[in-house]
Scaffold this active site. Sequence first.
Site, PDB file in Angstrom:
ATOM      1  N   ASP A 170       0.878  -1.170   0.000  1.00  0.00           N
ATOM      2  CA  ASP A 170       0.000   0.000   0.000  1.00  0.00           C
ATOM      3  C   ASP A 170       0.914   1.218   0.000  1.00  0.00           C
ATOM      4  OD1 ASP A 170      -1.549   2.182   0.620  1.00  0.00           O
ATOM      5  OD2 ASP A 170      -2.440   1.319   2.432  1.00  0.00           O
ATOM      6  N   TYR A 221       1.969   0.899  14.853  1.00  0.00           N
ATOM      7  CA  TYR A 221       0.886   0.695  13.902  1.00  0.00           C
ATOM      8  C   TYR A 221       1.234   1.209  12.512  1.00  0.00           C
ATOM      9  CZ  TYR A 221      -3.496   0.952  11.465  1.00  0.00           C
ATOM     10  OH  TYR A 221      -4.472   0.802  10.528  1.00  0.00           O
ATOM     11  N   LYS A 235      -3.183  -2.834   8.888  1.00  0.00           N
ATOM     12  CA  LYS A 235      -3.247  -4.300   8.889  1.00  0.00           C
ATOM     13  C   LYS A 235      -2.358  -4.837   7.784  1.00  0.00           C
ATOM     14  CE  LYS A 235      -5.676  -5.911  12.210  1.00  0.00           C
ATOM     15  NZ  LYS A 235      -5.064  -6.839  13.150  1.00  0.00           N
TER      16      LYS A 235
HETATM   17 MG    MG Z   1      -4.515  -2.207   2.451  1.00  0.00          MG
HETATM   18 MG    MG Z   2      -3.932   0.849   3.724  1.00  0.00          MG
END
Ligand code: MG
Ligand code: MG
Length: 392
Positions: free
Chosen positions: A11, A238, A241
Amino acid sequence: MRLTLSCLKADVGSVGGHTRPSRAMMDKVQGIVDWAKKQGYILDGRAFYTGDDINLVLSHTRGQNSGDIHLGVALQAFKEATRIAQETGLYGAGQDLLVDAPAGNIRGAGPAVAELTFEHNLAGNRPAESFLVFAADKCGPGAYNLPFYLAFADPMYCSGLTLVPKMKQGFRFSIIDMDEASHDSIIVLDAPDDLHDIVALLRDNERFAIESITSRTYQDQQAVSVSAQRLHNIAGAYTGKDDPVAIVRNQGIFPAPEEIMLPWSIGHFVGGGARGSHQMPIMPVPVGTPVTGPYCLPLVSAIGFSLAQDGTFAGEYVDFFDNPAWDYVRLEVQRKGLEMRRQGFSGAAMLPFSELEYTGLQEIFKDLLPRFGERRDRPGHSHLAEANKSTS
Ligand code: MG
Ligand code: MG
């Protein structure tokens, strides 16, 4: 030839919030994949996206953890896409590129990696080579535990386990303990012999994940590879995910696509969803689906490829969840998701404290816990009221 399939995912930015990468990013990434094919780095390659994650599917003969593939092709593509995301002001530009100049390969540097290697000659027990690539967004690698367990170990879902003599012996599961951050901690268990042990581990999607599955009849034939590493273990904080990818070879000595697909009709609850902090059912969607639904239902896509003798992809792929049969499943999953959302923050709707990806609750607790006081019950006397009076 000794052929390796590599699926690399990151990402690195998306439009209008964490929805999907921009078209300019995808054009750039596919351009780099095409360039790598022309230069002879890879035999074939496709770029696609699921939610906010860009996925590269590459076939090549450079083996697993190849610097040429990981850094020369994938990292290059993710960096170029990051540059476009930065220039155009997209959300989360470069988010998954945690290490600026990774050494050797891309593992541990942020992007997810699933790879498997096999002898490819379209003969013997693999006269045709077909495989699926799964990409899931807004969830962790444990999201694959139940569907892959059912497809490879449960005759209620996979009739091939009894109908196909070459599958009767079952499959070997390699399971990783994702809580072990210092090294890869793996156990190997056989289905059906160790079935209950396998279930005992795979029950816990947050801690244990299937990393690979291999044929027990043909032990050099790996069926499944999952990107089972946890970003927050790598980054120490963090970063979203893990949004895992997986490669699953099918047909012949392996389950057929319909057996691999059936468990996805369950829409099982997985950790993820909004802020990576909730329990939400996972929805099967076509590739190229942005995350725009209420409270980020976790998404999974599955596309199927065939491999020609020369390791190319037959010029196209088939999108398994792009079929009216899945419309019904999607409605059911949405209904389950909204039902869970009705209870908001309460109990099972949110992940347990240890799995929360944000520090907000920890800070609230740090403030509140010292303010608890022991109640000393004396008639007509409130210890707490007394304490509050003296601090106000
Ligand atoms: Mg993602
Ligand atoms: Mg993302």
